[in-house]
Write an enzyme that holds these catalytic residues in place. Structure first.
Site, PDB file in Angstrom:
ATOM      1  N   LYS A 212       0.829  -1.213   0.000  1.00 46.80           N
ATOM      2  CA  LYS A 212       0.000   0.000   0.000  1.00 46.80           C
ATOM      3  C   LYS A 212       0.862   1.261   0.000  1.00 46.80           C
ATOM      4  O   LYS A 212       0.598   2.198  -0.754  1.00 46.80           O
ATOM      5  CB  LYS A 212      -0.908  -0.056   1.239  1.00 46.80           C
ATOM      6  CG  LYS A 212      -1.844   1.104   1.394  1.00 46.80           C
ATOM      7  CD  LYS A 212      -3.046   0.723   2.222  1.00 46.80           C
ATOM      8  CE  LYS A 212      -2.845   0.907   3.713  1.00 46.80           C
ATOM      9  NZ  LYS A 212      -2.867   2.308   4.137  1.00 46.80           N
TER      10      LYS A 212
ATOM     11  N   ARG B  59      -7.243  -2.571  10.230  1.00 49.61           N
ATOM     12  CA  ARG B  59      -6.263  -3.437  10.893  1.00 49.61           C
ATOM     13  C   ARG B  59      -6.818  -4.051  12.181  1.00 49.61           C
ATOM     14  O   ARG B  59      -6.398  -5.135  12.586  1.00 49.61           O
ATOM     15  CB  ARG B  59      -4.962  -2.686  11.153  1.00 49.61           C
ATOM     16  CG  ARG B  59      -4.281  -2.255   9.844  1.00 49.61           C
ATOM     17  CD  ARG B  59      -2.818  -1.944  10.038  1.00 49.61           C
ATOM     18  NE  ARG B  59      -2.325  -1.021   9.029  1.00 49.61           N
ATOM     19  CZ  ARG B  59      -1.978  -1.367   7.795  1.00 49.61           C
ATOM     20  NH1 ARG B  59      -2.057  -2.608   7.397  1.00 49.61           N
ATOM     21  NH2 ARG B  59      -1.539  -0.460   6.941  1.00 49.61           N
TER      22      ARG B  59
ATOM     23  N   ARG C 105       2.679   6.056  -3.312  1.00 47.67           N
ATOM     24  CA  ARG C 105       3.740   6.927  -3.831  1.00 47.67           C
ATOM     25  C   ARG C 105       3.794   6.885  -5.352  1.00 47.67           C
ATOM     26  O   ARG C 105       3.976   7.920  -5.992  1.00 47.67           O
ATOM     27  CB  ARG C 105       5.076   6.539  -3.196  1.00 47.67           C
ATOM     28  CG  ARG C 105       5.128   7.047  -1.740  1.00 47.67           C
ATOM     29  CD  ARG C 105       5.985   6.214  -0.858  1.00 47.67           C
ATOM     30  NE  ARG C 105       6.146   6.787   0.473  1.00 47.67           N
ATOM     31  CZ  ARG C 105       5.297   6.583   1.508  1.00 47.67           C
ATOM     32  NH1 ARG C 105       4.228   5.832   1.359  1.00 47.67           N
ATOM     33  NH2 ARG C 105       5.529   7.141   2.681  1.00 47.67           N
TER      34      ARG C 105
ATOM     35  N   GLN D 121       4.967   9.708   6.726  1.00 48.96           N
ATOM     36  CA  GLN D 121       4.029  10.573   5.984  1.00 48.96           C
ATOM     37  C   GLN D 121       4.490  12.023   6.043  1.00 48.96           C
ATOM     38  O   GLN D 121       4.444  12.742   5.044  1.00 48.96           O
ATOM     39  CB  GLN D 121       2.621  10.424   6.558  1.00 48.96           C
ATOM     40  CG  GLN D 121       2.043   9.029   6.305  1.00 48.96           C
ATOM     41  CD  GLN D 121       0.664   8.841   6.894  1.00 48.96           C
ATOM     42  OE1 GLN D 121       0.159   9.703   7.605  1.00 48.96           O
ATOM     43  NE2 GLN D 121       0.057   7.708   6.609  1.00 48.96           N
TER      44      GLN D 121
ATOM     45  N   ASP E  62       2.435  -0.357  12.070  1.00 45.65           N
ATOM     46  CA  ASP E  62       1.140  -0.830  11.553  1.00 45.65           C
ATOM     47  C   ASP E  62       0.819  -2.242  12.034  1.00 45.65           C
ATOM     48  O   ASP E  62      -0.294  -2.738  11.826  1.00 45.65           O
ATOM     49  CB  ASP E  62       1.130  -0.794  10.025  1.00 45.65           C
ATOM     50  CG  ASP E  62       1.069   0.635   9.505  1.00 45.65           C
ATOM     51  OD1 ASP E  62       0.675   1.534  10.269  1.00 45.65           O
ATOM     52  OD2 ASP E  62       1.427   0.853   8.331  1.00 45.65           O
TER      53      ASP E  62
ATOM     54  N   ARG F 107      -6.142   3.036  18.385  1.00 46.99           N
ATOM     55  CA  ARG F 107      -5.866   1.591  18.382  1.00 46.99           C
ATOM     56  C   ARG F 107      -5.554   1.044  19.766  1.00 46.99           C
ATOM     57  O   ARG F 107      -5.803  -0.133  20.023  1.00 46.99           O
ATOM     58  CB  ARG F 107      -4.730   1.262  17.391  1.00 46.99           C
ATOM     59  CG  ARG F 107      -5.209   1.365  15.960  1.00 46.99           C
ATOM     60  CD  ARG F 107      -4.193   0.893  14.944  1.00 46.99           C
ATOM     61  NE  ARG F 107      -4.799   0.936  13.604  1.00 46.99           N
ATOM     62  CZ  ARG F 107      -4.131   1.004  12.472  1.00 46.99           C
ATOM     63  NH1 ARG F 107      -2.811   1.041  12.486  1.00 46.99           N
ATOM     64  NH2 ARG F 107      -4.770   1.027  11.312  1.00 46.99           N
TER      65      ARG F 107
ATOM     66  N   LYS G 237      -4.252   6.838  14.774  1.00 42.21           N
ATOM     67  CA  LYS G 237      -4.332   6.092  13.511  1.00 42.21           C
ATOM     68  C   LYS G 237      -5.804   6.055  13.076  1.00 42.21           C
ATOM     69  O   LYS G 237      -6.592   6.887  13.501  1.00 42.21           O
ATOM     70  CB  LYS G 237      -3.757   4.684  13.699  1.00 42.21           C
ATOM     71  CG  LYS G 237      -2.254   4.676  13.949  1.00 42.21           C
ATOM     72  CD  LYS G 237      -1.486   5.063  12.694  1.00 42.21           C
ATOM     73  CE  LYS G 237       0.004   5.044  12.921  1.00 42.21           C
ATOM     74  NZ  LYS G 237       0.741   5.663  11.812  1.00 42.21           N
TER      75      LYS G 237
ATOM     76  N   GLY H 174      -4.846   8.501   5.374  1.00 43.60           N
ATOM     77  CA  GLY H 174      -3.927   9.512   5.901  1.00 43.60           C
ATOM     78  C   GLY H 174      -2.753   9.721   4.958  1.00 43.60           C
ATOM     79  O   GLY H 174      -2.251  10.844   4.821  1.00 43.60           O
TER      80      GLY H 174
END
Ligand code: S3P
Length: 447
Positions: A21, A407, A26, A165, A334, A365, A361, A92
Site C-alpha cells: 500500500k 487493521r 507513492r 508521511q 502498523d 488503536r 491512527k 492519511g
C-alpha cells in the site's frame, strides 16, 4: 456486514499478497509531478490506494491499463479549479503526501476525508510546510484543509515525530516546488519515498550517519555505540531534483502479510508467502516473529525497483512475551494490532511502549485493541503510550468491534481462529481499506 469466524483446525499453504500500500500510494502521487509516464506493476485495488489514484486523475493524470499494468501519464500542467475538492476517504497517506504536492504546486484546492480522517492530526504537516512558505488553511489542524500552492523556500528539518508521511509530504513539497529540502531522522521510518525518487528521478540522496565506538564516561573499560551526529539518517533533495518517470514493480504488502504470518505463529504451523516486500524499514514483523520463538526462512531474495522482496516461510513455535519500545515500535507501527493478538497467546506479559501514535491512527488503536482483548478474557492494561498484555489459555470467542479500522478488523479475525467457540467481527467490509480480498486469502490458509 457482521462476519462469523470459527476456530481453525490448522493453518498452512502458500499465498501471494496484493501490492504494498505505501509503495502504491507513492507511485500514484509521484505521477502528478513526474515529467514522463510511470508504469506500475501490481497496483493493489484497495480503497486507500484508489483514493491516491483518483486524486492524481482529478489533477490531470491520465490513467490507462496496459495488460495488468497501470500507465500513469502526467499532465503538461496540473489541472485545477480553486473550488476543487479532493476526498481522501480514510487514507492519511493520501491526505498528507498530497498536501505536500499541492503546497508546492501552482494549484489551489481543498482536501477532505471520511469522519476518521477528519479527526486525524494535520498540524504535523501544516507547521513545517508553513515554515517552508506554504499556504494551508485548516480549522484546529484537521481536514478539510484548503491549500494555495506557492513557490516554497529551501528547508532543513529535524523530524520531531517518527512519521514517514510527514517526511514524504516535505520531500514532495520540495520536488513540486523545485526547492531544496534536507530532512534528518533520529528514528528511521519507512523509506519508500526517497527510494522511489532515486529510482524514478534524480537529485535526491540518502546518508546514514556513522556510529562511533566511545568509552563510557564513568567506566573507561566499557565501550558503547554513539551516533557521530544527533540523528541517524539525512535525506537531501536538491533544488533541481525531479521525477523523470519510469516503471515500478510493487512487491506484496508485508503489513498485510503480518496477519497471515501471525496465524501461522499462533497455530505452530508453517505458511509461505511469495513475493513479499522485504524493505529493511518494514521488516520489523519478521524480527518480532523470531524474537518470540518462530522460525523465519527467506528464499529467492531479489531487488526490483530498488525494493527487496522474496519468499518467506514462517513456522510457529511456543510463543514468548517480549518488551517492545523505541525503534522496535516504529518498525512495527502498523503491526501492533496483530502483535497484540499474538501476545494474547504467548506466555508471560508483553509490554508495548512508545506507541502513543496508535491513538491517532484510523482509530484509537490502544483503546480498540484493549477492549477487544478483554472481550476474549485477556488481561490488558492500557498505558499512556502503550499496552501490557498478559498471555492466556482457553480464551473465549467474542463479538469484536472493528472501530471502523481495517487493521483492528483483520487482527481480531485472526484471533477468532484460535478461540473457544465462534466469534464475530462487526464490520468486515472495512478490510477493503487495505486488503479487499482478506477473507478469501484467509480461506486459502485455514484448514
Ligand atoms: C505510512 C506511514 C505510517 C503508517 C501508515 C503508512 C506511509 O504512518 O502508519 O500506515 O505510507 O508513509 P505515519 O507516517 O503516521 O507513522
Amino acid at each position: 456486514m457482521k462476519r462469523t469466524l470459527r476456530p481453525a483446525r490448522s493453518i498452512g499453504g502458500t499465498i501471494t499478497l496484493p501490492g504494498d500500500k505505501s509503495i502504491a500510494h507513492r507511485a500514484a502521487l509521484f505521477s502528478i509531478i513526474a515529467k514522463a509516464p510511470i508504469t506500475v506493476k501490481n497496483f493493489p485495488n484497495n480503497a486507500d490506494c484508489l483514493k491516491s489514484l483518483e486524486a492524481a486523475r482529478v489533477l490531470g493524470v491520465k490513467v490507462k491499463m496496459a495488460g495488468e499494468d497501470f500507465v500513469l501519464t502526467p499532465p503538461e500542467s496540473l489541472q485545477h479549479a480553486p473550488d476543487t475538492i479532493i476526498d481522501c476517504g480514510n487514507s492519511g497517506t493520501t491526505a498528507r503526501l498530497l498536501s505536500g504536492i499541492l503546497a508546492g504546486s501552482k494549484v489551489e484546492g481543498t482536501l477532505t476525508g471520511d469522519d476518521s480522517l477528519r479527526h486525524r492530526p494535520m498540524k504535523r504537516i501544516i507547521d513545517p510546510l508553513t515554515d517552508m512558505g506554504a499556504e494551508l488553511f485548516a480549522d484546529e489542524g484537521r481536514l478539510p484543509m484548503r491549500i494555495r500552492g506557492t513557490k516554497l523556500r529551501p528547508f532543513e528539518y529535524l523530524m520531531p515525530v517518527a512519521s514517514a508521511q510527514v517526511k514524504s509530504a516535505l520531500l514532495l513539497a520540495g520536488l513540486a516546488s523545485s526547492s531544496a529540502v534536507i530532512i534528518r531522522e533520529d528514528r528511521i521510518t519507512r523509506d519508500h519515498t526517497e527510494t522511489m525518487a532515486r529510482e524514478l528521478g534524480d537529485g535526491i540522496s540518502v546518508r546514514d550517519v556513522k556510529r562511533l565506538v566511545v568509552a563510557d564516561q564513568d567506566d573507561p573499560r566499557k565501550r558503547h555505540m554513539q551516533m557521530s551526529e544527533p540523528f541517524k539518517r539525512e535525506i537531501t533533495l536538491s533544488a533541481d531534483a525531479r521525477i523523470t518517470g519510469g516503471s515500478v514493480d510493487i512487491p506484496g504488502d508485508i503489513s498485510t502479510g503480518a496477519f497471515f504470518m501471525a496465524a501461522a505463529a499462533i497455530s505452530g504451523r508453517s505458511l509461505t508467502i511469495e513475493n513479499m516486500g522485504l524493505n529493511p524499514t518494514r521488516t520489523g514483523m519478521l524480527n518480532h516473529l523470531k524474537a518470540v520463538g518462530c522460525a523465519v526462512e527467506i528464499t529467492g531474495k531479489r531487488t526490483i525497483s530498488r525494493e527487496p522482496r522474496g519468499t518467506v516461510t514462517v513456522t510457529g513455535g511456543a510463543l514468548k512475551s517480549r518488551r517492545i519500545s523505541g525503534e522496535t515500535t516504529v518498525a512495527l507501527i502498523d503491526e501492533i494490532p496483530i502483535v497484540a493478538v499474538m501476545a494474547a497467546f504467548a506466555t508471560g506479559t508483553t509490554v508495548i511502549r512508545d506507541a502513543g501514535e496508535l491513538r491517532v491512527k484510523e482509530s484509537d488503536r490502544l483503546t480498540a485493541i484493549s477492549e477487544n482483548l478483554r472481550l476474549m478474557g485477556v488481561k490488558c492494561g492500557v498505558l499512556e503510550d502503550g499496552l501490557a498484555i498478559d498471555g492466556g489459555r482457553d480464551l473465549s470467542g467474542a463479538d469484536f468491534l472493528s472501530h471502523g479500522d481495517h487493521r483492528i478488523a483483520m487482527a481480531f479475525s485472526i484471533a477468532s481462529l484460535f478461540l473457544v467457540g465462534p466469534s464475530t467481527v462487526d464490520d468486515d467490509a472495512v478490510v477493503a481499506v487495505s486488503c479487499p480480498g482478506f477473507y478469501e486469502l484467509l480461506d486459502q490458509i485455514v484448514k
